[in-house]
Design an enzyme around this catalytic site. Structure first.
Site, PDB file in Angstrom:
ATOM      1  N   ASP A  87      20.292 -30.027 -42.669  1.00 58.04           N
ATOM      2  CA  ASP A  87      20.383 -31.150 -43.597  1.00 58.04           C
ATOM      3  C   ASP A  87      19.300 -31.075 -44.670  1.00 58.04           C
ATOM      4  O   ASP A  87      18.155 -30.762 -44.373  1.00 58.04           O
ATOM      5  CB  ASP A  87      20.245 -32.446 -42.789  1.00 58.04           C
ATOM      6  CG  ASP A  87      20.721 -33.657 -43.558  1.00 58.04           C
ATOM      7  OD1 ASP A  87      21.273 -33.489 -44.656  1.00 58.04           O
ATOM      8  OD2 ASP A  87      20.538 -34.780 -43.055  1.00 58.04           O
ATOM      9  N   GLU A 133      27.700 -28.533 -48.358  1.00 63.12           N
ATOM     10  CA  GLU A 133      27.620 -29.870 -48.941  1.00 63.12           C
ATOM     11  C   GLU A 133      26.596 -29.834 -50.062  1.00 63.12           C
ATOM     12  O   GLU A 133      25.524 -29.254 -49.916  1.00 63.12           O
ATOM     13  CB  GLU A 133      27.199 -30.910 -47.894  1.00 63.12           C
ATOM     14  CG  GLU A 133      26.810 -32.249 -48.539  1.00 63.12           C
ATOM     15  CD  GLU A 133      26.928 -33.445 -47.615  1.00 63.12           C
ATOM     16  OE1 GLU A 133      27.931 -33.536 -46.879  1.00 63.12           O
ATOM     17  OE2 GLU A 133      26.020 -34.286 -47.628  1.00 63.12           O
TER      18      GLU A 133
END
Ligand code: ZN
Length: 449
Positions: A138, A232
């Site tokens: 992340d 992402e």
């Protein structure tokens, strides 16, 4: 079975062997009874053991999940939330990302990506959760971090472009870009996105470098398909909300330059502070979400909502405007649930931690942006033990505990005492998460399975 204290759902068979997990009191272990699929009959839960499990039982290895309509990241800072999270995703029709940690969180908790991934592997094996789960590196900003996550088998890279986004910079653009955008208006469902000369200059100034960096990282790590990972694009850590023209431009340019991405995380209007509900005008958010969702549909990606912990007032809008296609990330709220349990069952320990958190607060604000006003938190001497859990309904108290997690876990013997407590209250923790994370999915309008 040869051993006692077996986790019933963990019993799996391979030809000539029974493999299961047992509770040794202070820790769990993996037993391989019969043929030697593992080095020992009783194995500690090490990275080697996890690697072996992932090879023998593919459901314990992460898979790409962003291609599903609904995916939800549930970071687990403590490595203890797995069983509770699993109960939620047994019930709701969304794919989970159980392993999800940023480098900031790794550093603050002294954990590694190995450990984050292994915790998820052991949890799904122990609970026999076979639907699949994702693993998200992340908010990664550096090539070496991306490589580290991918080499371990992470199935999602959230590329954080913030260091390459230049607010208020006017850009120069190529002939291509000029021809494609200048003076053009794009129709996206019932919205119009217009690129005047000023707007194009502004947008290319802000995102020019960021796009180059995204293309570089994609080319270097993902284009050839060596790693089965999804991409992402995170443009949410900026000072101002992402305009529709920016979202459109970033998506269109990435596509044009051959980058395959599944999700984009814009910065939305209002405040997404950690561990508390949305601050801002819900109807303004709804109007923006409507445009962002339309842009995402136009290009075929999903909108990703970060800092999603406890944003109950806007979840109905996210669910509806995206037509039930979204990625939502929560991280810190499971830590708050863990601390609330301490307040409920071990008031003395809670008081010590809380007092330390007040001292550590200033230090913690270096890592997290919050508007906490410590004066709104009642002094602990004025509260009875029975009143302590109600602190978790006070936004300022929530944020105090929320952002100090790293300092708390690294202070004195807190780590050992807290983990011993959570181990002794594992069922209560799973039940609390089932309810609290379940409420997130319910409010999003996620259908039941
Ligand atoms: Zn983010």
């Amino acid at each position: 079975m040869k051993y006692s204290h077996v986790y019933p759902a963990s019993v799996h068979e391979l030809p000539g062997a029974k493999i299961y997990m047992i509770d040794l009191g202070d820790r769990d272990a993996l037993v391989c009874e019969g043929k030697d699929y593992f080095p020992q009959e009783m194995n500690e839960l090490t990275h080697e053991t996890a690697n072996r499990l992932r090879a023998l039982f593919p459901f314990t290895a992460p898979v790409p999940v962003l291609n599903y309509d609904r995916s939800v990241g549930v970071g687990d800072r403590l490595g203890l939330a797995g069983p509770g999270h699993i109960r939620v995703f047994e019930k709701y029709d969304a794919m989970p990302v159980f392993a999800q940690q940023s480098i900031r969180e790794l550093n603050l908790t002294n954990r590694t990506f190995e450990d984050v991934l292994d915790s998820a592997t052991f949890a799904v094996f122990r609970e026999n959760f076979t639907r699949g789960f994702g693993a998200d590196g992340d908010h990664l900003k550096k090539p070496e971090d991306i490589e580290y996550a991918l080499s371990l088998g992470f199935t999602m890279i959230t590329l954080d472009l913030s260091e390459h986004i230049h607010a208020n910079a006017d850009g120069e653009y190529s002939q291509d870009v000029r021809e494609l955008y200048l003076g053009k208006t794009f129709r996206v469902e019932d919205h119009e996105i217009e690129f005047t000369a000023d707007e194009l200059k502004r947008v290319t100034g802000i995102y020019g470098d960021a796009l180059d960096f995204a293309v570089q990282m994609y080319d270097r790590f993902l284009r050839d398909g060596t790693y089965k990972a999804e991409f992402e694009i995170s443009i949410d850590e900026t000072g101002t909300p992402t305009r529709p023209s920016e979202h459109f431009f970033v998506a269109n340019e990435l596509k044009r330059r051959g980058v395959v991405f599944m999700t984009i995380a814009p910065r939305f209007i209002g405040e997404f502070q950690k561990g508390i509900d949305y601050i801002g005008d819900v109807s303004a958010f709804d109007a923006e979400m409507d445009v962002h969702a339309a842009i995402a549909r136009h290009f075929g990606h999903k909108v990703s909502v970060h800092s999603g912990s406890d944003k109950f007032s806007i979840f109905p809008s996210v669910g509806a405007r995206t037509h039930q296609r979204y990625h939502v990330k929560t991280a810190g709220t499971n830590w708050l649930e863990a601390m609330k349990l301490v307040a409920e069952h071990a008031p003395e320990l809670y008081r010590e931690v809380h007092a330390y958190a007040l001292k550590a607060f200033d230090e913690a604000t270096k890592y997290y942006h919050v508007t906490t006003n410590l004066a709104n938190i009642p002094s602990l001497d004025t509260l009875s033990d029975a009143q302590l859990p109600a602190l978790f309904e006070n936004n300022d108290a929530r944020q105090l505990i929320h952002i100090t997690y790293g300092l708390i876990l690294n202070h004195g013997d807190f780590h050992a005492r807290l983990y011993a407590f959570w181990r002794a209250h594992a069922d209560e923790y799973a039940a609390a998460l089932e309810k609290h994370i379940g409420r997130h999915l319910e409010t999003l309008g996620c259908p039941k399975r």
